[in-house]
Motif scaffolding. Sequence first.
Motif, short mmCIF file in Angstrom:
data_model
loop_
_atom_site.label_atom_id
_atom_site.label_comp_id
_atom_site.label_asym_id
_atom_site.label_seq_id
_atom_site.Cartn_x
_atom_site.Cartn_y
_atom_site.Cartn_z
N PHE A 93 0.80 -1.22 0.00
CA PHE A 93 0.00 0.00 0.00
C PHE A 93 0.84 1.27 0.00
O PHE A 93 0.39 2.30 -0.46
CB PHE A 93 -0.96 0.01 1.19
CG PHE A 93 -1.94 -1.12 1.13
CD1 PHE A 93 -2.64 -1.40 -0.03
CD2 PHE A 93 -2.14 -1.93 2.24
CE1 PHE A 93 -3.53 -2.44 -0.09
CE2 PHE A 93 -3.04 -2.97 2.18
CZ PHE A 93 -3.74 -3.23 1.01
N ALA A 121 -11.86 0.71 -1.37
CA ALA A 121 -11.68 0.32 0.02
C ALA A 121 -13.04 -0.09 0.57
O ALA A 121 -13.91 0.75 0.81
CB ALA A 121 -11.09 1.47 0.83
N LEU A 123 -8.03 -2.57 -7.76
CA LEU A 123 -7.54 -3.06 -6.48
C LEU A 123 -8.67 -2.99 -5.46
O LEU A 123 -9.24 -1.92 -5.23
CB LEU A 123 -6.36 -2.22 -6.01
CG LEU A 123 -5.85 -2.49 -4.58
CD1 LEU A 123 -5.35 -3.92 -4.44
CD2 LEU A 123 -4.75 -1.49 -4.20
N VAL A 162 -9.66 -3.80 -1.48
CA VAL A 162 -9.05 -4.03 -0.18
C VAL A 162 -10.07 -3.73 0.90
O VAL A 162 -10.87 -2.79 0.79
CB VAL A 162 -7.79 -3.16 -0.01
CG1 VAL A 162 -8.10 -1.68 -0.20
CG2 VAL A 162 -7.11 -3.40 1.34
N THR A 195 -13.44 -5.75 9.51
CA THR A 195 -12.99 -6.85 8.67
C THR A 195 -13.82 -8.11 8.86
O THR A 195 -13.74 -9.03 8.07
CB THR A 195 -11.52 -7.18 8.97
OG1 THR A 195 -11.39 -7.50 10.37
CG2 THR A 195 -10.63 -6.00 8.65
N VAL A 211 -11.30 -11.41 2.96
CA VAL A 211 -10.52 -11.51 1.72
C VAL A 211 -10.94 -12.74 0.94
O VAL A 211 -11.10 -12.71 -0.29
CB VAL A 211 -9.02 -11.54 2.04
CG1 VAL A 211 -8.20 -11.84 0.78
CG2 VAL A 211 -8.57 -10.22 2.66
N ILE A 247 -6.62 -8.19 -5.19
CA ILE A 247 -7.32 -8.18 -3.91
C ILE A 247 -6.29 -8.17 -2.80
O ILE A 247 -5.45 -9.07 -2.69
CB ILE A 247 -8.27 -9.39 -3.78
CG1 ILE A 247 -9.32 -9.34 -4.89
CG2 ILE A 247 -8.95 -9.41 -2.41
CD1 ILE A 247 -10.21 -10.55 -4.97
N GLY A 248 -6.32 -7.10 -2.00
CA GLY A 248 -5.33 -6.95 -0.94
C GLY A 248 -5.42 -8.08 0.07
O GLY A 248 -6.51 -8.41 0.56
N SER A 249 -4.28 -8.68 0.38
CA SER A 249 -4.28 -9.80 1.32
C SER A 249 -4.38 -9.33 2.77
O SER A 249 -4.66 -10.13 3.66
CB SER A 249 -3.00 -10.63 1.13
OG SER A 249 -1.85 -9.82 1.31
N THR A 250 -4.13 -8.05 3.01
CA THR A 250 -4.29 -7.48 4.35
C THR A 250 -5.17 -6.25 4.25
O THR A 250 -5.24 -5.60 3.20
CB THR A 250 -2.94 -7.09 4.96
OG1 THR A 250 -2.29 -6.15 4.10
CG2 THR A 250 -2.04 -8.32 5.12
N PRO A 251 -5.85 -5.89 5.35
CA PRO A 251 -6.73 -4.72 5.30
C PRO A 251 -5.96 -3.42 5.08
O PRO A 251 -4.76 -3.33 5.37
CB PRO A 251 -7.41 -4.73 6.68
CG PRO A 251 -7.24 -6.12 7.19
CD PRO A 251 -5.95 -6.61 6.62
N LEU A 252 -6.67 -2.44 4.60
CA LEU A 252 -6.12 -1.10 4.45
C LEU A 252 -5.85 -0.53 5.84
O LEU A 252 -6.74 -0.48 6.69
CB LEU A 252 -7.11 -0.21 3.70
CG LEU A 252 -6.71 1.24 3.48
CD1 LEU A 252 -5.55 1.34 2.49
CD2 LEU A 252 -7.90 2.05 2.99
#
Length: 629
Positions: free
Chosen positions: A9, A24, A56, A58, A64, A73, A101-106
């Motif tokens: 990010f 997001a 993207l 996320v 979450t 995710v 797709i982000g593997s961790t949250p923003l």
Amino acid sequence: MSDMLTFTFDQVPASDILPLLLFAIDGSDLFSRSLVEDPTSIGECLSHGPADAHYLFVLNDVNTSLENGGLTVQSITEAFLHALSATPSSIRNTWKNRIHIGSTPLQNDSSFAAVLNQFPRARLTLSFGEHSVARLDCRYQWCPWPDEIQEIKICDAGIACADVDSSDACFSHDHSTFALVQLEHAPSDCTVESAATIIQKAGAAGVIVAERTDASFVPAGRNSAVPGVNIPVSTILSTAGAALADAIKQLGAGDLNATLGYDTVSPGYFVGIDARGMVAEVGWQKFATLEMLAWEADWLHYAASVQRRTAAPALVVPLLDYAPLGGDYAADITMPPTELLSMFSEVEIDFALQCRGTRDADCAVWDHCVSLVVTGCNASNGSAVALGEPGGGPLELGRWVTPFRRRGGRWLTSTELFPMMPGGATCRVQTLLGGEAWYATASLRFTTPRRTSPVGSRHGDPTVFHLTWPNQQTNFDSPKYNENRTLRFSVPPGCTRAVLTALVTGHGDCEFRPSSHHWVINGKYHYNSSEVAYDQYMLAGSSYGCANHTRLGSIPNEHGTWYFGRNGWCDGMDVKPLVFDVTDAVAVTETNVITYSALGYTQDASGALQPTPSGCGGYILMSSSIVFH
């Protein structure tokens, strides 16, 4: 997705993944959640999105994992894989390389979060007592939307789809009351749409539907064949529905006072990064479909093409520099010598619209016509014609339409009318604006050098014959519009090419009704708008007529009904001129005759369009000319 790009990010995206659209996802916001829970929403994006954009997705780190089937995710990835399985294999692999797709949250301290914090969003709410719960309104047009802030009363109508006796319903004493219904224990075939239909028949002013615990959130009317309703329909979580029912019960008697409103929340949902690495707003979150990101990607693609084209060599004649539109402002322009202008075979108007401020929210709310007119030069005389909006008449060089509350845009529009500003002349350039405050930067770009110079071989400079019809009526609400629309003209000596060009747009009651425009030269050569611009005129009133023009320059996701097709124009776009080569139609040694007429269209019982000379009920703004080369 196994082959998706890894994204950090705090990195600036590499140029090979631009333009980029970032979403997001906030699972606590039902609009945000529906975009990735609704298969149709994802499918519309995949079926539309251009091949040169990256996306993207996320999770926002504030939520979450939520009740009622919260987002993860894995769940988002599975939703996209499922949607991709329905796409043609020829594009499936391309999409897999463009969806990230982000593997961790923003994280709130990331650079992306800092950017998104600059673009707060509105989260729709239903507030009662000390509670403020998220809500999702119906798909636009399936039901009316409530006001931005609307005070309402709510009563508990019980289980959804149960028989409701209008004389014994909780809202029978006051038909301005909204009804709460709950799907949790309703029959399995009971839907939000069917529940809303029953409540409307019983006489409520609106309905709040509490979804089932395990439901995916989809706007009412999104995927349903059930006819629309005439009352507002909002969906809330099952837990919110239980809290609302409990609040009504504790009241004992009477209806519960509540407010339909919104919270302003940061960080925002969306941001775009264009091909230059510049941040771009994505626009209004009106449609609960990811296609809104595809529309924005279209616009970024168009904007990039304009950047590339304006970076190419050209002879540039500046006209306006951040000039206020409308009013008394005018610029006097001295044109380069004829010998220089004649070295180029094509001319474009480079026109950029801007509003003051730095955000979409700083811009004017309504859409209006902008007309660029040229006076002096000994090239034209008369006055511009305007009825309600500016445009039309022999002075007009180009026309544009402002967007609904978006920052503006830039367009390159080919024009045949450059001889209105002949070489060596000093010309006065002005703009006419239908309303509100905008600023323009404009220039003429002479491009495509001729292979051989016409200087010395031509008999005269290009000339413009403005088609100023005896009948100047603009109202197209009866056959009288077409009366007395005949002119005679002669061809200048030495002419080797003749072009008929016209700017034509319909407004008022003609805005959303199709029209076609016809010219006949010497009784046998016929030219009509449907031959060269069918979609521009004949798709007026269609649901996505202008949304389908985003790659042609229509600004997407405006704060209004920008997506509907219109009669010859779209909000936030240049008006594309009609152009016909009429060289073969004109007689060099004889007087020529040209006649103009227009047709409106109505739908018959089968939905087919039927032409009528009685028009479209509103008015037509037209400027038309023959240019002789």
